[in-house]
Write an enzyme that holds these catalytic residues in place. Structure first.
Site, PDB file in Angstrom:
ATOM      1  N   LEU A  30       0.880  -1.233   0.095  1.00  0.00           N
ATOM      2  CA  LEU A  30       0.045  -0.049   0.061  1.00  0.00           C
ATOM      3  C   LEU A  30       0.959   1.139  -0.068  1.00  0.00           C
ATOM      4  CD1 LEU A  30      -2.803  -1.134   2.516  1.00  0.00           C
ATOM      5  CD2 LEU A  30      -2.676  -1.536   0.096  1.00  0.00           C
ATOM      6  N   GLY A  33      -1.716   6.517  -2.141  1.00  0.00           N
ATOM      7  CA  GLY A  33      -2.939   6.425  -3.092  1.00  0.00           C
ATOM      8  C   GLY A  33      -3.880   5.606  -2.452  1.00  0.00           C
ATOM      9  N   HIS A  34      -3.493   4.304  -2.007  1.00  0.00           N
ATOM     10  CA  HIS A  34      -4.576   3.668  -1.152  1.00  0.00           C
ATOM     11  C   HIS A  34      -4.938   4.151   0.074  1.00  0.00           C
ATOM     12  CE1 HIS A  34      -1.604   0.425  -3.417  1.00  0.00           C
ATOM     13  NE2 HIS A  34      -3.028   0.080  -4.025  1.00  0.00           N
ATOM     14  N   GLY A 144      -8.949   4.138  -7.490  1.00  0.00           N
ATOM     15  CA  GLY A 144      -8.249   5.216  -7.823  1.00  0.00           C
ATOM     16  C   GLY A 144      -8.312   5.493  -9.395  1.00  0.00           C
ATOM     17  N   ASP A 147      -5.787   4.272 -12.387  1.00  0.00           N
ATOM     18  CA  ASP A 147      -6.154   3.251 -13.150  1.00  0.00           C
ATOM     19  C   ASP A 147      -7.493   3.655 -13.991  1.00  0.00           C
ATOM     20  OD1 ASP A 147      -3.934   1.487 -12.701  1.00  0.00           O
ATOM     21  OD2 ASP A 147      -4.667   1.475 -10.755  1.00  0.00           O
ATOM     22  N   GLN A 150      -9.288   0.921 -15.887  1.00  0.00           N
ATOM     23  CA  GLN A 150      -9.920  -0.304 -15.030  1.00  0.00           C
ATOM     24  C   GLN A 150     -11.146   0.302 -14.334  1.00  0.00           C
ATOM     25  OE1 GLN A 150      -7.610  -2.475 -12.027  1.00  0.00           O
ATOM     26  NE2 GLN A 150      -8.144  -0.896 -10.615  1.00  0.00           N
ATOM     27  N   MET A 181       1.596   8.060  -7.507  1.00  0.00           N
ATOM     28  CA  MET A 181       1.959   6.905  -6.791  1.00  0.00           C
ATOM     29  C   MET A 181       1.663   5.687  -7.405  1.00  0.00           C
ATOM     30  SD  MET A 181       2.130   8.150  -2.938  1.00  0.00           S
ATOM     31  CE  MET A 181       2.834   9.887  -2.665  1.00  0.00           C
ATOM     32  N   SER A 182       2.549   4.869  -7.043  1.00  0.00           N
ATOM     33  CA  SER A 182       2.018   3.235  -7.524  1.00  0.00           C
ATOM     34  C   SER A 182       3.064   2.279  -6.825  1.00  0.00           C
ATOM     35  CB  SER A 182       2.687   3.154  -9.066  1.00  0.00           C
ATOM     36  OG  SER A 182       2.606   1.934  -9.471  1.00  0.00           O
TER      37      SER A 182
HETATM   38  O1  PAF Z   1      -5.942  -1.831  -8.978  1.00  0.00           O
HETATM   39  C1  PAF Z   1      -5.637  -3.054  -8.184  1.00  0.00           C
HETATM   40  O2  PAF Z   1      -4.889  -2.882  -7.348  1.00  0.00           O
HETATM   41  C2  PAF Z   1      -6.270  -4.229  -8.868  1.00  0.00           C
HETATM   42  O3  PAF Z   1      -6.465  -4.303 -10.211  1.00  0.00           O
HETATM   43  C3  PAF Z   1      -7.540  -4.772  -8.134  1.00  0.00           C
HETATM   44  C4  PAF Z   1      -8.805  -3.612  -8.619  1.00  0.00           C
HETATM   45  C5  PAF Z   1      -7.522  -4.817  -6.580  1.00  0.00           C
HETATM   46  C6  PAF Z   1      -8.045  -6.166  -8.750  1.00  0.00           C
HETATM   47  O4  PAF Z   1      -7.060  -7.087  -8.277  1.00  0.00           O
END
Ligand code: PAF
Length: 277
Positions: A30, A33-34, A144, A147, A150, A181-182
Site C-alpha cells: 500500500l 494512493g490506497h 483510483g 487506473d 480499470q 503513486m504506484s
Molecule cells: O487496482 C488494483 O490494485 C487491482 O487491479 C484490483 C482492483 C485490486 C483487482 O485486483
C-alpha cells in the site's frame, strides 16, 4: 481490526458489520494512493473493508507475478490507524480453487489502451473484482483514477451485471514532483526515478495546450509525445486522447476526455492520465 483469510472467516466477519460497508480492493504494498481511498471510505461509510490479494489472473505470461512487491505486515501497520474494520487476505487457492472455470469479461472497453498491450489483464481484473464484490457485499467500492481504464471497465461491469454497488473513483495521489503513486514505483532505481517524472510533464504540457484553447486531439497527442521524446530513458507504449466513457480515440476534444499514456522507464512500465473536463 478483523483480519481474515478463508471464505468462512470472511462470512462470519462480514455478518458483524451492520450498516453501510465500503470496500477498498487492493493488491497490497500500500501507498498513499490506497490510504486516500481508505480515508474516503472511512468518511462515507459505517464500516471499511480492505482486500489485499495479488491477483494472478491479471498478470500476463511475460509479467513477473512472483516479483510483485508484497509485505502484509507493513500493509497492516499502515492500515491500522485508519479505522479499518475488516481486512481480507485470501490465498490464490481460495480465490481460484482447482477446477476453477468461470470468468467475467467486459468487451469493447477492454480492447484499447491497456487492454491492447495486456490482452488478458482486464478479464482477470473483472473476474476478481466480481468475486470480491460477491463475497464482501459492499455498498460502495473505491478505486483510483490513476487506473482510469480499470475504473471505466469496472463501472461497465457494475452496470451490466446489476451489482447494487456505488463505485467511487478518487483522484490520483502524486509525489511532490508529480509522479503518480504506484506500487511499481518501487522498481524505479537511480536515474529512472528522475526520468519517471516525464509522464507528468507530458500530461501537463497537453493540459496546458488544452487550457489555452487547443481542441485538436492529434495535436494534444503530439504535444505529449514530443515531451516524452526529450527523455532518453522513456519508451512510450501508447499515448492517447480519448473519450472519457468509451475510451475511443478522438479527433476533436468536446466533452469529458482522457489524456493517458503507458511508458517504459528503463524496465519499469508506468501509466498515468489526466481528465479534461
Ligand atoms: O487496482 C488494483 O490494485 C487491482 O487491479 C484490483 C482492483 C485490486 C483487482 O485486483
Amino acid at each position: 481490526m478483523m483480519i481474515v483469510s478463508s471464505l468462512d472467516e470472511l462470512k462470519e466477519a462480514r455478518r458483524l458489520l451492520d450498516g453501510m460497508v465500503g470496500l477498498v480492493p487492493t493488491m497490497g504494498y500500500l501507498h498513499e494512493g490506497h490510504l486516500s481511498l481508505i480515508r474516503r471510505a472511512r468518511e462515507e461509510c459505517d464500516h471499511v473493508a480492505v482486500s489485499i490479494f495479488v491477483n494472478p489472473t491479471q498478470f500476463g505470461a511475460n509479467e513477473d507475478l512472483s516479483k510483485y512487491p508484497r509485505d502484509l505486515e507493513r500493509d497492516l501497520r499502515l492500515i491500522d490507524p485508519l479505522g479499518v474494520d475488516l481486512v481480507w487476505n485470501p490465498t490464490p487457492e481460495i480465490m481460484y480453487p482447482a477446477g476453477y472455470q468461470t470468468w467475467v469479461e467486459v468487451e469493447a472497453l477492454t480492447r484499447s489502451l491497456e487492454g491492447a498491450m495486456r490482452p488478458s489483464h482486464f478479464k482477470g481484473v473483472t473476474t476478481i473484482v466480481a468475486k470480491l464484490f460477491n463475497a464482501m457485499q459492499p455498498h460502495k467500492a473505491y478505486f483510483g483514477q490513476k487506473d482510469a481504464q480499470q475504473a471505466a471497465v469496472i463501472r461497465q461491469m457494475v452496470r451490466d451485471l446489476n451489482f447494487p454497488i456505488e463505485m467511487i473513483v478518487c483522484p490520483t495521489v502524486r509525489e511532490p514532483d508529480g509522479l503518480a503513486m504506484s506500487s511499481r514505483n518501487k522498481y524505479l532505481e537511480g536515474d529512472d526515478r528522475r526520468a519517471a517524472t516525464v509522464l507528468f510533464r507530458a500530461l501537463s504540457a497537453a493540459k496546458f495546450a488544452y487550457e489555452n484553447g487547443e481542441r485538436n486531439a492529434e495535436t494534444l497527442r503530439t504535444v505529449m509525445k514530443s515531451v516524452l521524446a526529450t527523455e532518453p530513458k522513456a519508451s512510450p507504449q501508447y499515448v492517447s486522447c480519448a473519450d472519457y466513457d468509451t475510451l475511443e480515440e478522438l479527433d476533436v476534444v468536446k466533452g469529458k476526455s482522457l489524456l493517458s499514456m503507458a511508458v517504459l522507464i528503463g524496465k519499469t512500465r508506468l501509466i498515468d492520465n489526466f481528465v479534461l473536463k
